[in-house]
Design a protein around this motif. Structure first.
Motif, mmCIF file in Angstrom:
data_model
loop_
_atom_site.group_PDB
_atom_site.id
_atom_site.type_symbol
_atom_site.label_atom_id
_atom_site.label_comp_id
_atom_site.label_asym_id
_atom_site.label_seq_id
_atom_site.Cartn_x
_atom_site.Cartn_y
_atom_site.Cartn_z
ATOM 1 N N VAL A 177 18.304 -3.310 -4.111
ATOM 2 C CA VAL A 177 18.194 -2.206 -3.148
ATOM 3 C C VAL A 177 17.449 -1.063 -3.829
ATOM 4 C CG1 VAL A 177 20.226 -2.755 -1.743
ATOM 5 C CG2 VAL A 177 20.503 -1.364 -3.809
ATOM 6 N N GLY A 178 16.777 -0.265 -3.001
ATOM 7 C CA GLY A 178 16.035 0.873 -3.542
ATOM 8 C C GLY A 178 14.679 0.495 -4.115
ATOM 9 N N VAL A 179 14.124 -0.648 -3.675
ATOM 10 C CA VAL A 179 12.784 -1.042 -4.157
ATOM 11 C C VAL A 179 11.742 -0.163 -3.459
ATOM 12 C CG1 VAL A 179 11.101 -2.925 -4.292
ATOM 13 C CG2 VAL A 179 13.554 -3.426 -4.459
ATOM 14 N N PRO A 180 10.844 0.478 -4.203
ATOM 15 C CA PRO A 180 9.816 1.301 -3.550
ATOM 16 C C PRO A 180 8.960 0.438 -2.617
ATOM 17 C CG PRO A 180 9.817 1.639 -5.933
ATOM 18 C CD PRO A 180 10.728 0.484 -5.661
ATOM 19 N N PRO A 181 8.491 1.004 -1.488
ATOM 20 C CA PRO A 181 7.707 0.200 -0.543
ATOM 21 C C PRO A 181 6.365 -0.236 -1.120
ATOM 22 C CG PRO A 181 7.835 2.501 0.156
ATOM 23 C CD PRO A 181 8.701 2.375 -1.051
ATOM 24 N N ASN A 182 5.899 -1.376 -0.655
ATOM 25 C CA ASN A 182 4.554 -1.857 -0.995
ATOM 26 C C ASN A 182 3.550 -0.837 -0.450
ATOM 27 O OD1 ASN A 182 2.016 -3.085 -0.716
ATOM 28 N ND2 ASN A 182 2.892 -5.128 -0.410
ATOM 29 N N PRO A 183 2.708 -0.242 -1.320
ATOM 30 C CA PRO A 183 1.796 0.811 -0.844
ATOM 31 C C PRO A 183 0.775 0.308 0.176
ATOM 32 C CG PRO A 183 1.442 0.328 -3.195
ATOM 33 C CD PRO A 183 2.624 -0.474 -2.758
ATOM 34 N N ASP A 184 0.458 -0.997 0.164
ATOM 35 C CA ASP A 184 -0.510 -1.531 1.137
ATOM 36 C C ASP A 184 0.112 -1.655 2.520
ATOM 37 O OD1 ASP A 184 -2.589 -1.958 -0.731
ATOM 38 O OD2 ASP A 184 -1.529 -3.743 -1.449
ATOM 39 N N ASP A 185 1.398 -2.002 2.569
ATOM 40 C CA ASP A 185 2.100 -2.225 3.838
ATOM 41 C C ASP A 185 3.587 -2.325 3.494
ATOM 42 O OD1 ASP A 185 3.379 -3.251 6.037
ATOM 43 O OD2 ASP A 185 2.104 -5.014 6.258
ATOM 44 N N PRO A 186 4.396 -1.361 3.919
ATOM 45 C CA PRO A 186 5.810 -1.342 3.508
ATOM 46 C C PRO A 186 6.574 -2.600 3.904
ATOM 47 C CG PRO A 186 5.226 0.637 4.774
ATOM 48 C CD PRO A 186 4.028 -0.252 4.792
ATOM 49 N N ALA A 187 6.103 -3.303 4.942
ATOM 50 C CA ALA A 187 6.833 -4.504 5.384
ATOM 51 C C ALA A 187 6.409 -5.748 4.619
ATOM 52 C CB ALA A 187 6.594 -4.724 6.875
ATOM 53 N N ALA A 188 5.300 -5.667 3.880
ATOM 54 C CA ALA A 188 4.707 -6.885 3.307
ATOM 55 C C ALA A 188 5.448 -7.364 2.064
ATOM 56 C CB ALA A 188 3.249 -6.624 2.952
ATOM 57 N N ALA A 189 5.450 -8.671 1.884
ATOM 58 C CA ALA A 189 5.935 -9.253 0.632
ATOM 59 C C ALA A 189 4.876 -9.030 -0.443
ATOM 60 C CB ALA A 189 6.196 -10.739 0.812
ATOM 61 N N THR A 190 5.332 -8.923 -1.694
ATOM 62 C CA THR A 190 4.402 -8.750 -2.815
ATOM 63 C C THR A 190 4.691 -9.824 -3.854
ATOM 64 O OG1 THR A 190 4.575 -6.370 -2.489
ATOM 65 C CG2 THR A 190 3.518 -7.104 -4.518
ATOM 66 N N VAL A 191 3.626 -10.428 -4.355
ATOM 67 C CA VAL A 191 3.783 -11.421 -5.424
ATOM 68 C C VAL A 191 2.993 -10.932 -6.632
ATOM 69 C CG1 VAL A 191 3.448 -13.825 -6.114
ATOM 70 C CG2 VAL A 191 3.914 -13.275 -3.715
ATOM 71 N N PHE A 192 3.653 -10.855 -7.794
ATOM 72 C CA PHE A 192 2.984 -10.506 -9.052
ATOM 73 C C PHE A 192 2.773 -11.800 -9.827
ATOM 74 C CE2 PHE A 192 5.118 -6.646 -7.793
ATOM 75 C CZ PHE A 192 4.221 -5.636 -8.133
ATOM 76 N N LEU A 193 1.526 -12.068 -10.172
ATOM 77 C CA LEU A 193 1.199 -13.338 -10.828
ATOM 78 C C LEU A 193 0.840 -13.101 -12.290
ATOM 79 C CD1 LEU A 193 -1.076 -14.477 -7.938
ATOM 80 C CD2 LEU A 193 0.790 -15.878 -8.779
ATOM 81 N N GLY A 194 1.645 -13.667 -13.193
ATOM 82 C CA GLY A 194 1.343 -13.575 -14.621
ATOM 83 C C GLY A 194 1.002 -14.948 -15.178
ATOM 84 N N ARG A 195 0.551 -14.990 -16.426
ATOM 85 C CA ARG A 195 0.209 -16.277 -17.053
ATOM 86 C C ARG A 195 1.447 -17.149 -17.232
ATOM 87 N NH1 ARG A 195 -4.662 -16.869 -19.891
ATOM 88 N NH2 ARG A 195 -3.964 -19.021 -19.984
ATOM 89 N N GLU A 196 2.586 -16.519 -17.524
ATOM 90 C CA GLU A 196 3.796 -17.279 -17.861
ATOM 91 C C GLU A 196 4.818 -17.316 -16.735
ATOM 92 O OE1 GLU A 196 3.681 -18.763 -20.688
ATOM 93 O OE2 GLU A 196 1.886 -17.713 -21.382
ATOM 94 N N GLY A 197 4.464 -16.767 -15.571
ATOM 95 C CA GLY A 197 5.419 -16.785 -14.468
ATOM 96 C C GLY A 197 4.998 -15.824 -13.375
ATOM 97 N N TRP A 198 5.805 -15.752 -12.339
ATOM 98 C CA TRP A 198 5.475 -14.848 -11.232
ATOM 99 C C TRP A 198 6.751 -14.317 -10.598
ATOM 100 C CZ3 TRP A 198 7.256 -16.357 -6.462
ATOM 101 C CH2 TRP A 198 7.538 -17.724 -6.283
#
Ligand code: FAD
Length: 425
Positions: free
Chosen positions: A195-216
């Motif tokens: 809870v308390g996750v800041p909204p996605n600046p592109d679209d507050p309703a959108a899911a966000t995926v962070f992709l790293g070399r060792e995981g996501w």
């Protein structure tokens, strides 16, 4: 139920695949029992891609799912690099026509209960807490299963066909030695709510995926104000015995630091679960009297949010195969499931290929690039929206570019899939 009982169809599993199959079979007047043992751990929130909607409409459950308390519609999805330096925001409305503009975020416990309730309303006999234990064979034909009720009583349930929609457990494949892990994809997922996750600046309703070399890491905002967070890393990276929420935060800091920074202001809420060994395939998908659908048939990685779509689409196809076969010859043979097997294999090749392609830094750079030629962008959005169940246009636009890219980056599985789809047309 006592002793031995016979029905037309047994569906093993009450997840999205089992519920869709149960609903469609019952609606067609076929006596169907759904064995719904229930989930072993919390599922949290998930994204239903836009092209799940037509399946929900087909079974008549779209309004029910939209009205669930945590359900939140979303018109887009954001992919970012793990360090936050690059990112692409994909709006579903930008897909090749006809674009379906809205994904929906659901809490899986609410979603699964609603779909099962709907299957029951249409006439399926949903046995909650019941499990299939052992398949019953007559030579090469599956003729039913022994089943266990919630009090431990065991019975024999016979049927003209059994649909295995048992998810990762893959009831039939596990019992028959047909379930194989993907040796190069030994991942684990930690999932829970913040809870308390800041909204996605592109679209507050959108899911966000962070992709790293060792995981996501994925963040899925829900209507109840929480966000479902899932982290996928090498299974060996997860420290045993550490509290899972702490472990998620620690690993996020190591593999996707931008996500860890984003979540720093948020707090974990409720139970966290660890899912392991999910990447697997079944070497056999159908035979006389049975078919495997959804995760029971195989699964690689939840990165592209395709699991529920693939599960529901295959289940709907298998239900059609059964209705058709029973009306023609009162039994269901291996060959009758050919459409479902072909659909499952083609969706696996397509999406598993795309997941593997995203592990290639050169393809990832293209995926995360802000500017793309218009048509390739639209084709990619169509793929991300799940527009893969009709003879779509995406491959026409994407294929030449993918083949060029493949030549440069050795993305052979995806290029092969694209070429095959093109030549089948
Ligand atoms: C970390 C993670 C995040 C994910 N996020 C997403 C997402 O955002 N969007 C998305 O589309 N997909 C997502 N997925 C994938 C998605 O959860 C699955 O692909 C989907 O649930 C498959 O549906 P299913 O009906 O085949 O199996 P399941 O949903 O697993 O349902 C199978 C059911 O069968 C029951 N069962 C098992 N064995 C038996 C038995 N012997 N007898 C009776 N019942 C039995 C199980 O208890 C379970 O309830 C995610 C997966 C993971 C691991």
């Amino acid at each position: 139920m006592s002793g031995v009982r016979s029905v037309d169809v047994i569906v093993v599993g009450g997840g999205p695949a089992g519920a869709v199959a149960g609903a469609l079979l019952a609606r067609a007047g076929i006596e169907t029992v759904v064995l719904a043992r229930g989930h072993d751990g919390g599922r949290g929130g998930e994204v239903l891609l836009p092209h799940v909607a037509p399946i929900l409409e087909e079974i008549g459950a779209a309004a029910t799912v939209s009205g669930l308390p945590a359900t939140r519609p979303s018109g887009s999805v954001t992919y970012r690099s793990g360090d936050g330096a690059h990112g692409a925001h994909y709006r579903f409305i930008e897909a090749l026509p006809p674009a379906l503009p809205t994904a929906i975020h659901v809490r899986r416990d609410q979603f699964d209960a609603a779909l099962l309730g709907h299957a029951r309303t249409l006439g399926a006999e949903v046995l909650e807490g019941w499990a299939a234990i052992t398949p019953l064979w007559d030579a090469e034909r599956l003729i039913g299963a022994t089943v266990r009720d919630p009090t431990g009583g065991e019975y024999e349930l016979r049927a003209r066909a059994l649909l295995d929609a048992s998810g990762q457990q893959s009831f039939l494949a596990s019992r028959m030695g047909w379930r194989f892990p993907y040796p190069r994809h030994r991942k684990a997922a930690i999932r829970g709510a913040f809870v308390g996750v800041p909204p996605n600046p592109d679209d507050p309703a959108a899911a966000t995926v962070f992709l790293g070399r060792e995981g996501w890491l994925s963040v899925v905002p829900l209507a109840d104000g929480s966000a479902a967070v899932g982290l996928v890393v090498e299974a060996t990276a997860v420290a045993r015995h550490a509290p899972l929420a702490d472990e998620l935060t620690r690993l996020a800091g190591a593999v996707v630091p931008a996500a860890a920074e984003w979540l720093a202001a948020a707090s974990p809420a409720g139970e966290f679960t660890l899912v392991q060994g999910f990447a697997h395939r079944a070497s056999r998908l159908a035979g006389n009297g049975f078919c495997l659908v959804g995760d029971a048939a195989g699964f690689l990685d939840p990165l592209l949010y395709t699991g529920v779509l693939v599960a529901m689409a295959a289940a709907a196809c298998a239900a059609d195969d059964i209705v058709d076969a029973l009306s023609r010859h009162r039994r269901v043979d291996s060959v009758d499931f050919a459409p479902t097997v072909a659909l499952t294999r083609s969706l696996h090749r397509l999406y598993f290929g795309l997941v593997r392609a995203l592990a290639d830094p050169r393809f990832l750079a293209v995926f995360l690039a802000g500017s793309r030629p218009l048509r390739a962008h639209a084709a990619m959005v169509s793929l991300l929206a799940g527009d893969v169940l009709r003879p779509g246009l995406w491959h026409r636009a994407l294929r030449p570019r993918l083949l060029k890219l493949a030549a440069r980056t050795s993305l052979l599985p995806l290029a092969r899939e694209s070429a095959e789809r093109g030549s089948r047309r």
